[in-house]
Scaffold this motif. Structure first.
Motif, PDB file in Angstrom:
ATOM      1  N   SER A 210       0.865  -1.020   0.080  1.00 12.02           N
ATOM      2  CA  SER A 210      -0.020  -0.068   0.099  1.00 12.02           C
ATOM      3  C   SER A 210       0.950   1.307   0.141  1.00 12.02           C
ATOM      4  O   SER A 210       1.880   1.099   0.619  1.00 12.02           O
ATOM      5  CB  SER A 210      -0.915  -0.118   1.137  1.00 12.02           C
TER       6      SER A 210
ATOM      7  N   ASP B 235       1.165   5.332   0.679  1.00 12.45           N
ATOM      8  CA  ASP B 235       0.723   6.449   1.382  1.00 12.45           C
ATOM      9  C   ASP B 235       0.892   7.831   0.423  1.00 12.45           C
ATOM     10  O   ASP B 235       1.971   8.234   0.314  1.00 12.45           O
ATOM     11  CB  ASP B 235       1.433   6.878   2.663  1.00 12.45           C
TER      12      ASP B 235
ATOM     13  N   ASP C 129       0.211  10.553   0.617  1.00 10.59           N
ATOM     14  CA  ASP C 129       0.366  11.895   1.102  1.00 10.59           C
ATOM     15  C   ASP C 129       1.735  12.278   1.479  1.00 10.59           C
ATOM     16  O   ASP C 129       2.414  13.206   1.611  1.00 10.59           O
ATOM     17  CB  ASP C 129      -0.280  11.991   2.764  1.00 10.59           C
TER      18      ASP C 129
ATOM     19  N   GLN D 110       8.112   3.320  -1.597  1.00 12.63           N
ATOM     20  CA  GLN D 110       7.369   2.740  -1.125  1.00 12.63           C
ATOM     21  C   GLN D 110       6.729   1.503  -2.104  1.00 12.63           C
ATOM     22  O   GLN D 110       7.269   1.451  -2.899  1.00 12.63           O
ATOM     23  CB  GLN D 110       5.973   3.674  -0.808  1.00 12.63           C
TER      24      GLN D 110
END
Length: 289
Positions: free
Chosen positions: A244, A246, A248, A254
């Motif tokens: 997943s 993020d 933001d 990631q």
């Protein structure tokens, strides 16, 4: 004679991400470290990439033959006798071919194809056109040229020494006798066995929602009876990994990108350890002398 224990680690991965629509396949491309270019053949891709540093070209079918065809051949000549409402020749594949042959991809670290499912459709459209049957159902002989063309495209990109990132879709297959169900790439015939051989990593993607309503994007790294196509060259991963993102924060590093960076750290650590071992062995040899 070379020995496998001295073989260098995989410098550039060749990813094939398989999953249903909405499972986060395109999003993981944004997590990869380095510069990015993507060929888009799926209209749903661009909204995911919007706002991120990704160069792209988009090739969508805009010249399809909309004439209705029957799978049942007409008696006599076997020619379609209905009214021909369109006589266009699909040229999207040739437009892509011209772009690919003239585009400088050396400046990019990652090259994406989203998706190979729709790219294979473009190839088939052109195969049917040059065989004089645009818009008709493919015959068995049409899949050979499609497979050869796609294989040559992937081999050409692999020769550039870049990370290759392709997405593909999957479908349920059920055995008529055993009634067992498993997932397979949406490809026809020998393509299902041939095309996966072109990739170093074939990973499954899925989207889940927990009891609190939070989304979780999961990547499968090992095969199961239900999903036998999966394989992964990155060692030390669990069968199911949470990738997943993020949104933001910065996407790079990631998800899959974070796994690649972790792999690079592991390789560097092993190399340092190997160098230290060799140094100690050399010191021991000198001491004996």
């Amino acid at each position: 004679m070379p020995n496998a224990k001295d073989a260098a680690a995989l410098a550039h991965h060749r990813f094939l991400m398989l999953g249903p629509i909405g499972s986060g396949k395109t999003a993981q491309f944004l997590t990869l470290p380095g510069s990015k270019f993507m060929y888009i053949f799926d209209a749903n891709s661009l909204p995911t990439l919007k706002g991120h540093d990704v160069d792209y070209e988009i090739f969508l079918p805009k010249d399809l033959n909309l004439d209705v065809r029957s799978l049942e051949k007409e008696k006599g000549s076997g020619q379609h006798k209905g009214k021909k409402i369109m006589q266009t020749k699909p040229e999207t594949y040739t437009e892509w071919e011209k772009d690919f042959s003239s585009r400088n991809l050396d400046k990019y670290d990652n090259i994406g194809f989203d998706s190979i499912t729709t790219f294979l459709d473009l190839i088939m459209d052109y195969v049917l056109t040059i065989n004089g049957r645009p818009g008709q159902w493919p015959n068995q002989d049409d899949y050979g040229p499609q497979m050869v063309t796609f294989t040559n495209v992937m081999r050409s990109i692999n020769s550039l020494g870049k990370t290759l990132y392709c997405t593909g879709h999957i479908e349920h297959i059920q055995d008529e006798l055993s009634k067992k169900v498993w997932w397979m790439p949406i490809m026809t015939g020998r393509l299902k066995a041939k095309i996966p051989l072109l990739f170093s990593d074939i990973l499954g993607t899925s989207h889940e929602v927990d009891k609190d309503g939070n989304s979780q994007y999961v990547m499968q790294t090992k095969p199961t009876k239900e999903v036998p196509t999966i394989r992964c060259s990155i060692r030390g991963l669990d069968m199911y990994v949470d990738v997943s993102v993020d949104w933001d924060g910065e996407a790079v590093g990631q998800g899959l990108g974070g796994i690649i960076e972790w792999e690079a750290d592991q390789i560097a650590a092993e190399q340092r350890k190997g160098g230290q071992t060799q140094a100690k062995a050399g010191q021991a040899a000198k001491a004996k002398k």
